[in-house]
Design a protein around this motif. Structure first.
Motif, short mmCIF file in Angstrom:
data_model
loop_
_atom_site.label_atom_id
_atom_site.label_comp_id
_atom_site.label_asym_id
_atom_site.label_seq_id
_atom_site.Cartn_x
_atom_site.Cartn_y
_atom_site.Cartn_z
N LEU A 49 -15.97 -63.30 -60.02
CA LEU A 49 -15.60 -62.55 -58.83
C LEU A 49 -14.09 -62.59 -58.70
CD1 LEU A 49 -18.00 -63.61 -55.95
CD2 LEU A 49 -18.01 -61.50 -57.23
N ARG A 50 -13.50 -61.49 -58.26
CA ARG A 50 -12.07 -61.48 -58.01
C ARG A 50 -11.84 -62.03 -56.61
NH1 ARG A 50 -8.89 -58.32 -55.39
NH2 ARG A 50 -6.68 -58.39 -55.86
N GLN A 51 -10.96 -63.00 -56.50
CA GLN A 51 -10.67 -63.62 -55.20
C GLN A 51 -9.28 -63.24 -54.75
OE1 GLN A 51 -12.68 -65.29 -53.20
NE2 GLN A 51 -14.39 -65.08 -54.62
N GLY A 52 -9.11 -63.07 -53.44
CA GLY A 52 -7.80 -62.72 -52.91
C GLY A 52 -6.93 -63.94 -52.64
N SER A 53 -7.56 -65.08 -52.47
CA SER A 53 -6.81 -66.30 -52.17
C SER A 53 -6.81 -67.21 -53.39
CB SER A 53 -7.46 -67.03 -51.00
OG SER A 53 -6.96 -68.33 -50.90
N PRO A 54 -5.63 -67.69 -53.84
CA PRO A 54 -5.63 -68.59 -55.01
C PRO A 54 -6.41 -69.87 -54.75
CG PRO A 54 -3.44 -68.40 -54.03
CD PRO A 54 -4.29 -67.39 -53.36
N LYS A 55 -6.61 -70.24 -53.50
CA LYS A 55 -7.36 -71.48 -53.20
C LYS A 55 -8.84 -71.36 -53.53
CE LYS A 55 -4.01 -73.48 -50.64
NZ LYS A 55 -3.42 -73.75 -49.38
N HIS A 56 -9.33 -70.12 -53.70
CA HIS A 56 -10.75 -69.95 -54.01
C HIS A 56 -10.97 -69.74 -55.51
CE1 HIS A 56 -11.48 -68.21 -49.70
NE2 HIS A 56 -10.81 -69.32 -49.71
N ALA A 57 -9.90 -69.66 -56.29
CA ALA A 57 -10.02 -69.22 -57.68
C ALA A 57 -10.17 -70.39 -58.65
CB ALA A 57 -8.81 -68.39 -58.06
N ASP A 58 -10.71 -70.08 -59.83
CA ASP A 58 -10.79 -71.06 -60.93
C ASP A 58 -9.87 -70.66 -62.08
OD1 ASP A 58 -13.15 -72.57 -59.88
OD2 ASP A 58 -14.05 -70.58 -60.12
N ILE A 59 -9.73 -69.35 -62.27
CA ILE A 59 -8.98 -68.85 -63.42
C ILE A 59 -7.84 -67.98 -62.91
CG2 ILE A 59 -9.10 -67.44 -65.50
CD1 ILE A 59 -12.03 -68.13 -65.70
N GLY B 122 -9.79 -70.96 -38.67
CA GLY B 122 -8.70 -70.03 -38.93
C GLY B 122 -7.43 -70.44 -38.20
N TYR B 123 -7.59 -70.80 -36.92
CA TYR B 123 -6.41 -71.16 -36.13
C TYR B 123 -5.78 -72.46 -36.62
CZ TYR B 123 -6.63 -67.53 -32.62
OH TYR B 123 -6.58 -66.32 -31.99
N SER B 124 -6.64 -73.42 -37.05
CA SER B 124 -6.09 -74.73 -37.40
C SER B 124 -5.57 -74.78 -38.83
CB SER B 124 -7.17 -75.80 -37.22
OG SER B 124 -8.21 -75.58 -38.14
N SER B 125 -5.79 -73.69 -39.65
CA SER B 125 -5.37 -73.78 -41.04
C SER B 125 -3.90 -73.41 -41.23
CB SER B 125 -6.25 -72.89 -41.91
OG SER B 125 -6.01 -71.54 -41.61
N ARG B 126 -3.20 -73.03 -40.17
CA ARG B 126 -1.78 -72.70 -40.20
C ARG B 126 -1.47 -71.56 -41.17
NH1 ARG B 126 2.26 -76.66 -41.31
NH2 ARG B 126 3.55 -75.54 -39.84
N SER B 127 -2.46 -70.70 -41.43
CA SER B 127 -2.20 -69.55 -42.28
C SER B 127 -2.17 -68.32 -41.39
CB SER B 127 -3.31 -69.42 -43.33
OG SER B 127 -3.45 -68.08 -43.72
N LEU B 128 -1.24 -67.44 -41.67
CA LEU B 128 -1.12 -66.22 -40.86
C LEU B 128 -2.40 -65.39 -40.97
CD1 LEU B 128 1.03 -65.02 -39.09
CD2 LEU B 128 1.76 -63.63 -41.02
N TYR B 129 -2.94 -65.31 -42.21
CA TYR B 129 -4.16 -64.54 -42.42
C TYR B 129 -5.33 -65.15 -41.66
CZ TYR B 129 -1.36 -62.73 -46.22
OH TYR B 129 -0.36 -62.18 -46.96
N ALA B 207 -9.08 -63.63 -46.99
CA ALA B 207 -10.45 -64.08 -46.70
C ALA B 207 -10.58 -64.45 -45.23
CB ALA B 207 -10.84 -65.26 -47.58
N GLY B 208 -9.65 -63.99 -44.41
CA GLY B 208 -9.71 -64.28 -42.98
C GLY B 208 -9.56 -65.76 -42.69
N PRO B 209 -10.42 -66.31 -41.83
CA PRO B 209 -10.29 -67.71 -41.44
C PRO B 209 -10.42 -68.69 -42.60
CG PRO B 209 -11.76 -66.55 -39.95
CD PRO B 209 -11.46 -65.61 -41.05
N LEU B 210 -11.06 -68.27 -43.69
CA LEU B 210 -11.32 -69.21 -44.79
C LEU B 210 -10.24 -69.17 -45.87
CD1 LEU B 210 -15.15 -68.78 -45.30
CD2 LEU B 210 -13.92 -70.37 -43.84
N THR B 211 -9.15 -68.43 -45.62
CA THR B 211 -8.12 -68.25 -46.66
C THR B 211 -7.61 -69.57 -47.21
OG1 THR B 211 -7.47 -66.22 -45.59
CG2 THR B 211 -5.93 -67.13 -47.15
N GLU B 212 -7.37 -70.56 -46.33
CA GLU B 212 -6.76 -71.81 -46.77
C GLU B 212 -7.79 -72.85 -47.20
OE1 GLU B 212 -3.54 -72.73 -47.15
OE2 GLU B 212 -3.01 -70.66 -46.79
#
Lengths: 157, 302
Positions: A49-59, B122-129, B207-212
Motif C-alpha cells: 500500500l502507498r502511505q502518505g506518512s513516512p511513519k507508516h511505511a516499511d519501504i 490528533g491534538y496531542s501528536s503535535r502534527s499540523l495534519y 492520515a489525519g489524527p494518525l499521521t504521527e
C-alpha cells in the motif's frame, strides 16, 4: 515468542507499505512508479500500500539523482521511517547519478547518504520491475537482511 | 458464578476480543477486496488485514518530540478496550453476556470512546495534519451523532426500555424503516468512509489524527477502528433484522446482514468522491435531522 517471531517474519513479507520520495527526479521514474501503483499492476495483491506518512511505511522508494537541496529532506524522512525499513532506489539516477553525475547541484549516488537495499535498473524502469523490487525488499525485511536491520544487530552486539 | 463466566467469555471470545477481531478482519478484507474489484484490480488476499496488524505490532514506535509517551500508548489501548467492551454488550447470536437494565446507555458511551481518543490523539501528536484532522473529526461528530442517536433512541421509546435485548425484540414496524434510514445515513461518517472520509482524507491531510502514529499504537488504533466496524454493523443487524427471534437461522441472518451492509458501505464509498465539511454538516442537519425527527415522531405516535 518463537511463534510470534515466525509470524512477524511472514507478515513483514506479506505487508510491505511504501513511501515514495522524489529526490530531484526528471519525473520519468515517478510516472512509472505511479503506473506500478495503478489498478493495472495492483500492488495491493502482494500487500503493498502507498502511505502518505513516512511513519507508516516499511519501504522507501527513492527516484532521482539526489540534488543538494533534497539531501537533508531525504535524511530526515529516512530517519522518520520506523525500523525495520528498506530502501529501494528506482532508476539509474540514485544508483550512479546517471547523466547528471558531476553536476555541481547533484550529490550523486544515493548510497553516499543512506544505505540502499535494492536497486532497480532502467531509465526509467518498467512498472513490473518496480513491483518486483518491492517484493524483493519485503523478502529482505522478512529475513532480517536489510542494511537497517543488520546495522541494528551490529550496534546491539 | 456462571454470570461471571458469561461476562468473561463475551469479553474475550465472542463477540469480544478474539471472535470480534477475526470477524473484523474478515469484514475489512471484504471491504478492500470489493473496492479493488470495483476499481478493476485483483485486491488483497483474505489474510491481509491480519498480517498488516502483526507487522505493525513488530515495528518500532517513534515517539515524536514533546509528546507524552504514556498518552501516546494509552489512547489506542483505551479506544480498543472500549470497543471490545461495547462489542460484548451487543446481543448478537451466541453472546453469553447476561443483559442488564441500561446496557444501551453503556454501549452508546463506549462507542463514543474511539472517536474521542482519535480527536485527542490528533491534538496531542503535535502534527499540523493531526490537528486539522482532529478538528474535522470533532465537527463531523456533531453532525452524524444526531441521526445515529435518534435512530437508537426511537427504538428505545418504542420498546419502553433501555435494555438492548428488549430493543432487539421489538416487532418490525414503521419505526424501524425511519430509524434504519437515519442509522444508515450516519454510518459512513461514523466509519469515516468515502463520501464523509473528511477526518482522514489522505490526499489532503496525509492520515489525519494518525499521521504521527507508528508501530504498536498505530496497530491498536487500526484494530479499534476495525472492531468499531463490527460493533456498528452488529448493532444494525441486531436492531433492524429479526436475529433475536429465530435462534437457528439467527446466525445466518446476522452474518449475511453484516456482509451485505459492509458491501453496501463499500459500494457507496467506491462510487463517491469526498464532500467538504460544510456540505456534510448541511446534509446531516437537514436530511439526518429530518430522518431523526421522523423516527422519533413515529416511535412516539404509533
Amino acid at each position: 515468542m518463537k511463534l510470534f517471531e515466525g509470524l512477524l517474519s511472514i507478515s513483514r513479507r506479506k505487508s510491505p507499505w511504501v513511501y515514495c520520495l522524489n529526490a530531484g527526479s526528471c519525473n520519468g521514474c515517478d510516472i512509472e512508479t505511479a503506473a506500478c501503483l495503478s489498478p493495472r499492476y495492483d500492488p495491493e495483491q502482494v500487500g503493498t500500500l502507498r502511505q502518505g506518512s513516512p511513519k507508516h511505511a516499511d519501504i522507501l522508494l527513492v527516484t532521482g539523482p539526489l540534488t543538494l537541496r533534497t539531501q537533508d529532506a531525504l535524511r530526515d524522512i529516512w530517519g522518520q521511517i520506523p525500523s525495520p525499513k528498506a530502501v529501494v532506489a528506482i532508476g539509474s539516477c540514485p544508483a550512479s547519478g546517471n547523466v547528471f553525475a558531476g553536476s555541481p547541484t547533484v550529490v550523486g549516488a544515493l548510497a553516499q547518504v543512506i544505505p540502499v537495499d535494492v536497486y532497480v535498473p532502467g531509465c526509467p524502469p518498467r512498472p513490473q520491475a518496480i513491483l518486483q523490487a518491492c517484493i524483493q525488499a519485503a523478502h529482505l525485511l522478512a529475513h532480517g537482511k536489510t542494511h537497517d536491520q543488520q546495522g541494528r544487530r551490529e550496534a546491539r552486539r | 458464578m456462571s454470570a461471571w463466566w458469561g461476562i468473561g467469555a463475551a469479553l474475550l471470545c465472542w463477540p469480544g476480543l478474539i471472535g470480534g477481531a477475526a470477524f473484523a478482519w474478515l469484514l475489512l478484507w471484504i471491504q478492500r477486496k470489493l473496492a479493488a474489484r470495483l476499481q478493476g484490480r485483483k485486491g488483497p488476499p483474505f489474510y491481509q488485514p491480519f498480517f498488516d496488524f502483526i507487522k505493525l505490532l513488530g515495528k518500532e514506535t517513534v515517539v515524536p518530540g514533546g509528546v507524552n509517551r504514556r498518552l501516546l500508548y494509552a489512547l489506542p489501548m483505551v479506544s480498543a478496550v472500549a470497543v471490545v467492551c461495547a462489542l460484548s454488550l451487543i446481543p448478537v447470536p451466541g453472546n453469553p453476556m447476561p443483559p442488564f437494565a441500561g446496557d444501551l446507555i453503556v454501549l452508546l458511551y463506549l462507542l463514543e470512546m474511539p472517536a474521542l481518543c482519535g480527536v485527542l490523539a490528533g491534538y496531542s501528536s503535535r502534527s499540523l495534519y493531526g490537528q486539522v484532522g482532529s478538528a474535522r473529526e470533532a465537527i463531523l461528530w456533531l453532525g452524524y451523532n444526531l441521526p445515529l442517536l435518534a435512530a437508537v433512541l426511537s427504538l428505545a421509546i418504542k420498546a419502553k426500555s433501555l435494555t438492548l435485548a428488549e430493543l432487539a425484540g421489538v416487532p418490525l414496524g414503521p419505526v424501524h424503516v425511519a430509524a434504519a434510514a437515519a442509522f444508515l445515513l450516519a454510518l459512513p461518517a461514523r466509519l469515516k468512509r468515502n463520501p464523509f472520509s473528511i477526518p482522514n482524507a489522505e490526499q489532503e491531510i496525509i492520515a489525519g489524527p494518525l499521521t504521527e502514529y507508528s508501530g504498536a499504537p498505530l496497530a491498536f488504533f487500526e484494530l479499534a477502528h476495525a472492531l468499531e466496524l463490527v460493533a456498528l454493523v452488529s448493532l444494525f443487524t441486531v436492531l433492524f433484522l429479526p436475529t433475536a427471534n429465530a435462534p437457528g437461522p439467527g446466525w445466518v441472518l446476522y452474518l449475511l446482514g453484516s456482509v451485505v451492509l459492509v458491501a453496501l458501505i463499500t459500494l457507496v464509498a467506491t462510487a463517491s468522491a469526498r464532500l467538504t465539511l460544510r456540505h456534510t454538516f448541511r446534509i446531516y442537519w437537514s436530511w439526518g435531522a429530518g430522518a431523526a425527527f421522523l423516527a422519533l415522531m413515529i416511535a412516539g405516535a404509533w
